[in-house]
Design a protein around this motif. Structure first.
Motif, PDB file in Angstrom:
ATOM      1  N   GLY A   1       8.346   6.424   5.332  1.00  0.00           N
ATOM      2  CA  GLY A   1       9.501   7.278   5.108  1.00  0.00           C
ATOM      3  C   GLY A   1       9.682   7.599   3.642  1.00  0.00           C
ATOM      4  O   GLY A   1       9.510   8.743   3.214  1.00  0.00           O
ATOM      5  N   THR A   2       9.971   6.583   2.842  1.00  0.00           N
ATOM      6  CA  THR A   2      10.232   6.788   1.423  1.00  0.00           C
ATOM      7  C   THR A   2       8.992   7.252   0.682  1.00  0.00           C
ATOM      8  O   THR A   2       9.036   8.238  -0.078  1.00  0.00           O
ATOM      9  CB  THR A   2      10.766   5.482   0.798  1.00  0.00           C
ATOM     10  OG1 THR A   2      11.927   5.057   1.518  1.00  0.00           O
ATOM     11  CG2 THR A   2      11.110   5.691  -0.657  1.00  0.00           C
ATOM     12  N   ALA A   3       7.862   6.545   0.877  1.00  0.00           N
ATOM     13  CA  ALA A   3       6.649   6.890   0.132  1.00  0.00           C
ATOM     14  C   ALA A   3       6.143   8.303   0.457  1.00  0.00           C
ATOM     15  O   ALA A   3       5.880   9.088  -0.461  1.00  0.00           O
ATOM     16  CB  ALA A   3       5.567   5.846   0.392  1.00  0.00           C
ATOM     17  N   PRO A   4       5.992   8.703   1.741  1.00  0.00           N
ATOM     18  CA  PRO A   4       5.571  10.082   2.007  1.00  0.00           C
ATOM     19  C   PRO A   4       6.543  11.121   1.462  1.00  0.00           C
ATOM     20  O   PRO A   4       6.121  12.192   0.992  1.00  0.00           O
ATOM     21  CB  PRO A   4       5.501  10.145   3.538  1.00  0.00           C
ATOM     22  CG  PRO A   4       5.270   8.742   3.958  1.00  0.00           C
ATOM     23  CD  PRO A   4       6.032   7.904   2.984  1.00  0.00           C
TER      24      PRO A   4
ATOM     25  N   PHE B   1       0.831  -1.206   0.000  1.00  0.00           N
ATOM     26  CA  PHE B   1       0.000   0.000   0.000  1.00  0.00           C
ATOM     27  C   PHE B   1       0.864   1.254   0.000  1.00  0.00           C
ATOM     28  O   PHE B   1       0.533   2.246  -0.644  1.00  0.00           O
ATOM     29  CB  PHE B   1      -0.949  -0.006   1.204  1.00  0.00           C
ATOM     30  CG  PHE B   1      -2.286  -0.612   0.915  1.00  0.00           C
ATOM     31  CD1 PHE B   1      -3.243   0.099   0.214  1.00  0.00           C
ATOM     32  CD2 PHE B   1      -2.594  -1.901   1.328  1.00  0.00           C
ATOM     33  CE1 PHE B   1      -4.483  -0.451  -0.068  1.00  0.00           C
ATOM     34  CE2 PHE B   1      -3.820  -2.472   1.056  1.00  0.00           C
ATOM     35  CZ  PHE B   1      -4.772  -1.753   0.356  1.00  0.00           C
ATOM     36  N   GLY B   2       1.980   1.214   0.738  1.00  0.00           N
ATOM     37  CA  GLY B   2       2.874   2.371   0.729  1.00  0.00           C
ATOM     38  C   GLY B   2       3.409   2.667  -0.658  1.00  0.00           C
ATOM     39  O   GLY B   2       3.410   3.821  -1.113  1.00  0.00           O
ATOM     40  N   LEU B   3       3.850   1.641  -1.362  1.00  0.00           N
ATOM     41  CA  LEU B   3       4.368   1.841  -2.714  1.00  0.00           C
ATOM     42  C   LEU B   3       3.257   2.226  -3.688  1.00  0.00           C
ATOM     43  O   LEU B   3       3.476   3.004  -4.624  1.00  0.00           O
ATOM     44  CB  LEU B   3       5.063   0.562  -3.191  1.00  0.00           C
ATOM     45  CG  LEU B   3       6.401   0.262  -2.508  1.00  0.00           C
ATOM     46  CD1 LEU B   3       6.937  -1.080  -2.972  1.00  0.00           C
ATOM     47  CD2 LEU B   3       7.417   1.360  -2.796  1.00  0.00           C
ATOM     48  N   THR B   4       2.050   1.696  -3.484  1.00  0.00           N
ATOM     49  CA  THR B   4       0.927   2.074  -4.338  1.00  0.00           C
ATOM     50  C   THR B   4       0.594   3.557  -4.165  1.00  0.00           C
ATOM     51  O   THR B   4       0.162   4.219  -5.110  1.00  0.00           O
ATOM     52  CB  THR B   4      -0.303   1.206  -4.018  1.00  0.00           C
ATOM     53  OG1 THR B   4       0.045  -0.168  -4.188  1.00  0.00           O
ATOM     54  CG2 THR B   4      -1.465   1.540  -4.934  1.00  0.00           C
ATOM     55  N   GLY B   5       0.820   4.084  -2.954  1.00  0.00           N
ATOM     56  CA  GLY B   5       0.627   5.509  -2.740  1.00  0.00           C
ATOM     57  C   GLY B   5       1.527   6.346  -3.634  1.00  0.00           C
ATOM     58  O   GLY B   5       1.119   7.386  -4.167  1.00  0.00           O
ATOM     59  N   VAL B   6       2.760   5.894  -3.837  1.00  0.00           N
ATOM     60  CA  VAL B   6       3.679   6.595  -4.748  1.00  0.00           C
ATOM     61  C   VAL B   6       3.141   6.534  -6.173  1.00  0.00           C
ATOM     62  O   VAL B   6       3.171   7.531  -6.915  1.00  0.00           O
ATOM     63  CB  VAL B   6       5.089   5.993  -4.670  1.00  0.00           C
ATOM     64  CG1 VAL B   6       6.022   6.680  -5.650  1.00  0.00           C
ATOM     65  CG2 VAL B   6       5.633   6.100  -3.258  1.00  0.00           C
ATOM     66  N   SER B   7       2.638   5.368  -6.566  1.00  0.00           N
ATOM     67  CA  SER B   7       2.075   5.228  -7.906  1.00  0.00           C
ATOM     68  C   SER B   7       0.902   6.180  -8.117  1.00  0.00           C
ATOM     69  O   SER B   7       0.774   6.813  -9.180  1.00  0.00           O
ATOM     70  CB  SER B   7       1.624   3.772  -8.125  1.00  0.00           C
ATOM     71  OG  SER B   7       0.943   3.631  -9.349  1.00  0.00           O
TER      72      SER B   7
END
Length: 251
Positions: free
Chosen positions: A70-73, A13-19
Motif C-alpha cells: 500500500g504505502t510503498a507502491p 523489501f517493501g521499504l527498500t523499494g521506496v529507497s
C-alpha cells in the motif's frame, strides 16, 4: 520465529523499494515489491507447515502488507509519475495507500465472522493487496518495456491508480488460491507451466509481469460469473422442496 522473520523480511523489501525509487532505480524498486509479494505468499504457508500460527504473526503480516503493498507502491508511483501534478497526484497516491489499509482492516475484522460467503466459496472479497500492487504497476511495466513517455504522464497514471484503489476495497468476488483445483492428469502440465513462468520472469520479467497482470484483470469478470453460479447452486440446495399437490376430489 521463522514465519515472522519472513514477514519482517517482506516489510523490509517493501521499504527498500521506496529507497530505490528515491534513487531513480525503478526496475529495482519494482523487483523489491515483487520479492515482498513472494515472501508474503510464503510466510502463511510456512506458519501452517510448522504449526506456528499466532495472533502476533497475523497482526505483523497485516502491517507488513500495508507497508509493502500500500504505502510503498503509492510512494513509488508518486515519485515516478504523479509528482508532476503534486496536488492531484498525491491524492491518488493517498487513495491507493488508504484503500489498501481499509481492505486489510476489513479482512482482519472478518477473521472471526461466522458467515463469510466469499471465503466459504473459495473467493476473496475485492482484489488482494499484493495483486493490487502488481496491477498498480502496469503503467511502469509498459514504460520499462516500450520506453514510451505517454505511459508516465500523470493524467494517465492517476485514473489508473484510483481504479486499482477502488478494486481493492470493492466487494467483487475474486479468485483465490483456495478456489484453484487442478485435476490429477493436468498436474504435470501445471508444473511445467510454473517452470516456464519462472524462466520467463528471468528472461523477460516486465513482459511476463504485464501479461500476468492483464490475465488477472481478465479473470475478474470470470470470478463474478463463477461466484454467481456458486450462489445459484447454494440457493437451489437450500430452497425448500415443493409440497405435493393435494389430490383432486370428484363431485
Amino acid at each position: 520465529m521463522i514465519p515472522n522473520a519472513v514477514t519482517a523480511l517482506a516489510l523490509c523489501f517493501g521499504l527498500t523499494g521506496v529507497s530505490m525509487a528515491i534513487g531513480g532505480k525503478w526496475d529495482q524498486a519494482l523487483a523489491c515489491i515483487i520479492i515482498a509479494g513472494v515472501l508474503d505468499g510464503m510466510d502463511g504457508r510456512i506458519a501452517r507447515l510448522l504449526r506456528a500460527q499466532s495472533k502476533f504473526g497475523a497482526e505483523l503480516d497485516s502491517l507488513s502488507d500495508n507497508i509493502a503493498f500500500g504505502t510503498a507502491p503509492a510512494l513509488i508511483l508518486f515519485l515516478w509519475s504523479l509528482k508532476a501534478e503534486p496536488r492531484f497526484g498525491w491524492l491518488a497516491a493517498l487513495a491507493l495507500a488508504v484503500c489498501c489499509a481499509l481492505r486489510l482492516a476489513r479482512f482482519n475484522a472478518r477473521l472471526d465472522a461466522a458467515e463469510q460467503p466469499h471465503k466459504s466459496a473459495g473467493f476473496n472479497t475485492g482484489v488482494p493487496a499484493p495483486a493490487g500492487a502488481g496491477l498498480a504497476f502496469v503503467p511502469i511495466f509498459l514504460w520499462l518495456i516500450s520506453g514510451s513517455e505517454w505511459t508516465r504522464v500523470w493524467y494517465v497514471v492517476m485514473p489508473w491508480t484510483l481504479f486499482i484503489a477502488a478494486l481493492m476495497i470493492s466487494a467483487i468476488p475474486t479468485y483465490s488460491w483456495a478456489s484453484i483445483r487442478i485435476r490429477r492428469d493436468w498436474r504435470l502440465f501445471a508444473l511445467a507451466g510454473v517452470g516456464l513462468l519462472g524462466a520467463a520472469l528471468i528472461v523477460a520479467p516486465w513482459h511476463t509481469l504485464l501479461v500476468v497482470a492483464l490475465l488477472y484483470l481478465g479473470s475478474l469478470p470470470l470470478g463474478l460469473a463463477s461466484y454467481a453460479r456458486v450462489r445459484r447452486r447454494r440457493a437451489s440446495l437450500l430452497a425448500p422442496a415443493p409440497e405435493p399437490a393435494a389430490p383432486a376430489h370428484g363431485h
